[in-house]
Design a protein around this motif. Structure first.
Motif, PDB file in Angstrom:
ATOM      1  N   SER A  80       0.849  -1.207   0.000  1.00  0.00           N
ATOM      2  CA  SER A  80       0.000   0.000   0.000  1.00  0.00           C
ATOM      3  C   SER A  80       0.876   1.246   0.000  1.00  0.00           C
ATOM      4  O   SER A  80       0.647   2.181  -0.778  1.00  0.00           O
ATOM      5  N   GLU A 126      10.719   3.051   6.561  1.00  0.00           N
ATOM      6  CA  GLU A 126      10.517   1.608   6.749  1.00  0.00           C
ATOM      7  C   GLU A 126      11.399   1.098   7.897  1.00  0.00           C
ATOM      8  O   GLU A 126      12.593   1.384   7.953  1.00  0.00           O
ATOM      9  N   ALA A 132       5.265  -7.231   3.863  1.00  0.00           N
ATOM     10  CA  ALA A 132       5.129  -8.688   4.026  1.00  0.00           C
ATOM     11  C   ALA A 132       5.589  -9.432   2.777  1.00  0.00           C
ATOM     12  O   ALA A 132       5.938 -10.603   2.844  1.00  0.00           O
ATOM     13  N   ASP A 156      -3.383  -3.885   5.019  1.00  0.00           N
ATOM     14  CA  ASP A 156      -3.943  -4.889   5.934  1.00  0.00           C
ATOM     15  C   ASP A 156      -4.581  -4.283   7.183  1.00  0.00           C
ATOM     16  O   ASP A 156      -5.499  -4.860   7.751  1.00  0.00           O
TER      17      ASP A 156
END
Ligand SMILES: Cc1cc2nc3c(=O)[nH]c(=O)nc-3n(C[C@H](O)[C@H](O)[C@H](O)COP(=O)(O)OP(=O)(O)OC[C@H]3O[C@@H](n4cnc5c(N)ncnc54)[C@H](O)[C@@H]3O)c2cc1C
Ligand code: SF4
Ligand code: SF4
Lengths: 148, 590
Positions: free
Chosen positions: B289, B308, B316, B559
């Motif tokens: 995303s 990150e 993932a 997610d």
């Protein structure tokens, strides 16, 4: 405990205590969303209390005696302590176990009583707790055990 | 004028009483031959509204008209046939992928109203609706090839000896043949969460224009090589060819097209308005995303920085999905494109609550796509014993290149993608692997092909197995104790749930119990004033239709927002936020 009213008052008081406990946990919950979760649990206990009060006042029919089949989900899982950083999984586990304990209490009282009317009342209350437990079990099965 | 013409009108009246020259038909019109091509019939329950009949009709006799609300896999449209144009060739019947369309052997129908000769078979009731006779596509006679071009795979025995990619990929010739099976119906577009232009890029592959295919693919997917390898392919599940044959290999075709080019920047020259010049956006989390947001905003002129926590972006798809499914070279190629578009990366950097607050003050928008990082715990007695490990940790260690030791025997608890990946990795690490799953194989959330692959690689699957406890044995192993479950259908329309059959215990002595029962959000680091506004009771984040949370300028996706938790849904969430941010920026320009 002897009379029908006294027993219902006892059960009503238990729902109130469960409500208060969830309100306390909600107050201290630190994890995102968990305050909301516990406030919702507390609101559900309040609904249970109101239902028993309506039965006591004769506004609702007597408790349903039909046996509730639960999934037996929590029995083999560990106990979780009340902590401020409980997550959703722990919250559901705690709630399932609490409903199971309430069931055990009423089922035990039903066994310890000879009066058939009171046995019926205790058994009805016990099944009521299983219904609440099943509600949490389904949520646990869907949300926590999504991949299992 | 002659007398003959004067009396003619009167003598014509004599015809009314004279013997007719025509021969009356006795017993009504002759029935059509058993396989006559008469008025159409359609089983509208079976019809999926794909419009292939309409596309093939050379006389443009078929219009697709709305009769119902569209649902995934059914456009809600049904064919309406104009018999002023139809020549009864039956091409529409022969091509119909669902087999719903046919023709009755009725051919007689007279009416003074010309409009009635346009009707929707199966919806507008006709006397021949239940006709058994008439034209149907013959068994074994297909205008469309029902068989998918098979994908080459490494031999199962070879796979467990290597970390090489299992799927070999289509050759050019194979891809063209597979692409030519598409009937261009577009049902897949509605099913794809990102609404990729699937028939268009498949058409380009069929026509031999792979560069064009990649350009179309990049219209709304910035990680297509990843999707081409691991996508959950909701599109394929609704493919009209799949009703009676194998669905198009949409995932493999995307993989083929993207693998054709090493330097994507050379192929893609996006022509988009640089509406974001002078604006900055911070992205927290480099999963699908976040990378989607980064790419599509960067090409529109925004200055984007991705933060990150791990040493590599991909989320993932980097730390979870094993390399034999999605190799590092594929990921790097996609990240290189982002770099060439100007995206900046801050790696090994975990954003905390204070930094988020700062980011919100210093940027025009912040996007959060930090995924589901918290594994659900087993919560069975013995879960704290050494050797009981979350699958996510094990996969992350493996993907970071650290040494992972799972011993000789492993039980993996769960049935999702994470469980399958953990079990196949364990096979490659040399362990004997059993999966213990509470439900049935049909209930497993993992991809069917992944399940088959795991079994082919020697993974044993024990179903309806409920973990009871884990005990340490005297010789340093773990005794995984499980009980059998019966499936109970306790709520109508819902999947059955497992219920423990009391009194039976089974034992599995192993070196590791790898727990893969599910994941949840880990957002404890959010400042309370933000989490109270944006998190729901499950600890997930809620957004509006522009992808924005209840905090102005804070967008989220992936997610931790959607309930499908797969890569393409994360990409779709990223696209929603891109549109939200771009629209807002445009409005500010006005
Ligand atoms: C083992 C496994 C197998 C899977 N297999 C498939 C599959 O076959 N097909 C499929 O479609 N999907 C699969 N998925 C799911 C898919 O990978 C996810 O749905 C997708 O990656 C989610 O994307 P996301 O954008 O939400 O972020 P994620 O991919 O979850 O990434 C989030 C990123 O945010 C970073 N992060 C977290 N907190 C912070 C912070 N505070 N600061 C900075 N960075 C932070 C994390 O390190 C991570 O890199 C799989 C997932 C796993 C774990
Ligand atoms: S081709 Fe068949 S399934 Fe598709 S719209 Fe026409 S009748 Fe329906
Ligand atoms: S029978 Fe032939 S002409 Fe008539 S609608 Fe079908 S394809 Fe068109």
């Amino acid at each position: 405990m002897k009379s029908f009213e006294e027993i219902l008052d006892f059960a009503i008081d238990n729902e109130q205590k469960a409500h208060d406990l969830y309100m306390d946990i909600a107050e201290m919950a630190t994890r995102p969303g968990m305050r909301q979760t516990f406030l919702e649990f507390a609101a559900q206990e309040m609904q249970h209390r109101e239902r028993l009060e309506a039965i006591k006042a004769g506004k609702l029919p007597e408790l349903d005696q039909a046996r509730v089949e639960t999934l037996g989900l929590s029995e083999h899982l560990v106990d979780v302590p009340v902590e401020k950083d409980m997550d959703y999984q722990s919250a559901l586990l705690f709630a399932m176990k609490a409903e199971q304990r309430a069931y055990d209490l009423y089922a035990g009282l039903a066994k310890a009583t000879d009066d058939p009317n009171l046995v019926t009342l205790f058994e009805g209350l016990a099944q009521e707790e299983l219904k609440h437990k099943l509600h949490f079990e389904r949520e646990y099965d869907d949300v926590v055990l999504g991949d299992n | 004028m002659s007398l003959k013409y004067t009396i003619a009108p009167f003598s014509a009246w004599l015809q009314a009483v004279s013997k007719p020259f025509t021969v009356p038909v006795t017993g009504g019109p002759r029935p059509g031959a058993p396989r006559y091509r008469g008025w159409h019939i359609n089983d509208v329950e079976k019809c999926i509204g794909c419009g292939t009949c309409s596309a093939i009709c050379q006389n443009e006799a078929i219009d697709m008209v709305p009769v119902d609300d569209p649902v995934v896999g059914d456009s809600g449209l049904r064919p309406k046939i104009d018999y002023g144009r139809c020549c009864w060739c039956a091409l529409c019947v022969d091509v119909c992928p669902s087999g719903s369309l046919g023709m009755s052997n009725e051919y007689v129908w007279a009416d003074t109203d010309a409009d009635v000769f346009r009707y929707i078979p199966g919806v507008d009731e006709k006397p021949w609706d239940d006709s058994e006779l008439g034209w149907r596509r013959e068994e074994g006679f297909e205008l469309v090839d029902h068989d998918r071009v098979p994908m080459g795979m490494l031999d199962p025995d070879e796979r467990t000896q290597t970390w090489a990619e299992v799927v070999i990929g289509y050759t050019e010739e194979q891809a063209r043949v597979e692409a030519s099976r598409c009937v261009d119906c577009g049902l897949c577009v509605a099913a794809c969460p990102a609404h990729m232009h699937i028939p268009d890029y498949i058409g380009a592959i069929r026509d031999g224009d792979d560069a064009r295919a990649v350009q179309i693919i990049y219209d709304n997917n910035a990680m297509p090589e990843m999707c081409g390898k691991v996508c959950t392919r909701r599109c394929e599940s609704v493919c009209s060819i799949g009703v009676q044959g194998d669905p198009l290999a949409i995932r493999w075709l995307k993989r083929y097209a993207t693998e054709r080019f090493d330097n994507l920047a050379e192929v893609l020259q996006p022509q988009v308005e640089r509406v974001g010049e002078g604006r900055t956006v911070a992205v927290i989390g480099g999963g699908p995303s976040g990378l989607t947001v980064a790419y599509y905003l960067a090409i529109r002129g925004f200055e984007v920085t991705v933060h990150e926590a791990l040493p590599q972006v991909g989320g993932a798809t980097f730390f979870g999905i094993p390399r034999y499914r999605f190799p590092m070279s594929s990921l790097e190629k996609q990240v290189d494109l982002l770099k060439s578009a100007g995206v900046k990366f801050v790696l090994n950097h975990r954003v905390d609550g204070d930094e988020l607050t700062r980011m919100l003050a210093e940027n025009d928008a912040v996007f959060m796509g930090v995924g589901l990082m918290k594994p659900m715990a087993l919560r069975a007695p013995g879960e704290d014993l050494p050797g009981v490990i979350p699958a996510l940790d094990m996969l992350r260690e493996q993907n970071l290149g650290h040494e992972v030791d799972v011993g000789e025997k492993v039980v993996v608890v769960g049935g999702g993608n994470v469980a399958i990946d953990a079990s196949r990795i364990s096979r490659r690490l040399g362990a004997e692997v059993t999966i213990a799953y509470r439900r049935r194989v049909v209930d497993m959330p993992a991809d069917d092909e992944e399940i088959e692959d795991a079994e082919a690689e020697g993974v044993e699957i024990v179903t309806q197995a409920i973990p009871l406890r884990v005990e340490a044995t005297e010789d340093g192993k773990l005794d995984f104790v499980w009980g059998p479950a019966e499936m109970v259908q306790e709520e109508e329309g819902k999947r059955p749930r497992p219920k423990l059959i009391e009194g039976v215990e089974n034992h599995l002595v192993v070196d590791r119990v790898i727990v893969a029962i599910g994941q949840g959000p880990d957002l404890d680091w959010l400042p309370t004033e933000i989490s109270e506004k944006i998190c729901n009771k499950w600890g997930y984040i809620e957004v509006d239709e522009t992808g924005m949370t209840a905090v102005e300028g804070l967008y989220a996706g992936g997610d931790l927002v959607n309930d499908t938790a797969d890569a393409i849904s994360a990409i779709a969430d990223g696209l929603r936020a891109v549109n939200g941010i771009v629209d807002k920026t445009r409005a500010q320009h006005v």
